[in-house]
Enzyme design. Structure first.
Site, PDB file in Angstrom:
ATOM      1  CG  ASP A  10      -1.909   1.164   1.177  1.00  0.00           C
ATOM      2  OD1 ASP A  10      -2.750   1.188   0.262  1.00  0.00           O
ATOM      3  OD2 ASP A  10      -1.820   2.057   2.039  1.00  0.00           O
TER       4      ASP A  10
ATOM      5  CD  GLU B  39      -1.602   6.141   3.144  1.00  0.00           C
ATOM      6  OE1 GLU B  39      -2.240   7.100   2.653  1.00  0.00           O
ATOM      7  OE2 GLU B  39      -2.142   5.089   3.512  1.00  0.00           O
TER       8      GLU B  39
ATOM      9  CG  HIS C  84      -1.238  10.445   4.692  1.00  0.00           C
ATOM     10  ND1 HIS C  84      -0.566  11.555   5.154  1.00  0.00           N
ATOM     11  CD2 HIS C  84      -1.339  10.604   3.347  1.00  0.00           C
ATOM     12  CE1 HIS C  84      -0.263  12.346   4.150  1.00  0.00           C
ATOM     13  NE2 HIS C  84      -0.735  11.804   3.031  1.00  0.00           N
TER      14      HIS C  84
ATOM     15  CG  HIS D 269      -6.014   5.875   5.133  1.00  0.00           C
ATOM     16  ND1 HIS D 269      -6.360   5.509   3.849  1.00  0.00           N
ATOM     17  CD2 HIS D 269      -7.185   6.051   5.793  1.00  0.00           C
ATOM     18  CE1 HIS D 269      -7.688   5.476   3.741  1.00  0.00           C
ATOM     19  NE2 HIS D 269      -8.199   5.819   4.908  1.00  0.00           N
TER      20      HIS D 269
ATOM     21  CG  ASP E 263      -4.227   1.274   5.200  1.00  0.00           C
ATOM     22  OD1 ASP E 263      -4.586   1.132   6.388  1.00  0.00           O
ATOM     23  OD2 ASP E 263      -4.494   2.278   4.523  1.00  0.00           O
TER      24      ASP E 263
END
Length: 232
Positions: free
Chosen positions: A7, A9, A57, A150, A155
């Site tokens: 994942d 960000e 985030h 997040h 995640d």
């Protein structure tokens, strides 16, 4: 079979508009069993963090100011990814940013033939349902109570559990292992299961019929009219 669940960000939605990747989290799986090997890194995007992205985030300009540039850690990331398939939720988004960063520092983009999109899998299994990571975790009973904001590695951890559920559940990883790392991970999983599900068994009892029971059975059989076995 080695797979990387990952994942990212970012500072926004589109690298073509100058947005950058600021965090990546990766988890290694072999034969759908987590090996314990992970990769996690923050990157300085060399641009201000929009307030809307920071609210998602929590990564601020101050926090990212002393982090390495993506170009300084690209080789380390590629060494971890190797040539494995890459699993992400809404994978087009993550691939778009990962490849944009690779191209910026002179590397070839990763082929989309290596992409596995859990969003596409979920759409085929649950048409018309809510398909966000949060919604799917709730559907499959995956604990996300510790997910306040997040985070790429967090995640990826949730996505690892979701990917297993979407593709058949934990039993997939308990077949014949291809190497020692997978065997060890599978043994650890079985051991944990045995510790939490240890059962109590009754002592064995005598199953042989008594003389009285045998006598009653003989009388019963002899009383059957025109039994099929008499014609043999």
């Amino acid at each position: 079979m080695r797979e990387i669940i990952f994942d990212t960000e970012t500072t926004g939605f589109d690298p073509q508009n100058g947005d950058r990747m600021v965090e990546i989290g990766c988890i290694e799986m072999i034969n759908r069993v987590e090996t314990g090997q992970t990769f996690h890194c923050y990157y300085n995007p060399q641009r201000p963090m929009p307030k809307a992205a920071e609210e998602v985030h929590g990564l601020s300009d101050i926090f990212l100011s002393d982090k390495k540039l993506f170009s300084e850690g690209a080789t380390e990331l590629l060494d971890f990814l190797q040539d494995s398939n890459l699993v992400a939720h809404n994978a087009q988004f993550d691939f778009k940013f990962l490849n944009a960063e690779l191209v910026l520092c002179g590397y070839k983009p990763i082929s989309q033939f290596r992409m596995i999109d859990t969003l596409a899998i979920a759409k085929s299994k649950h048409p018309g349902a809510k398909l966000s990571l949060d919604a799917l975790c709730s559907r499959y009973g995956i604990d996300r109570s510790h997910r306040v904001k997040h985070g790429a590695l967090l995640d990826a951890e949730l996505l690892t559990q979701l990917y297993i559920e979407l593709t058949g559940g934990r039993q997939i990883g308990l077949g014949l292992a291809e190497d020692g790392k997978t065997q060890e991970a599978a043994r650890d999983m079985r051991s944990a299961s045995q510790r939490t599900e240890r059962k109590q068994f009754m002592a064995p009892r005598e199953h042989r019929a008594s003389d009285e029971e045998l006598a009653k059975h003989k009388v019963f059989v002899e009383g059957i009219e025109n039994p099929l076995w008499s014609e043999v």
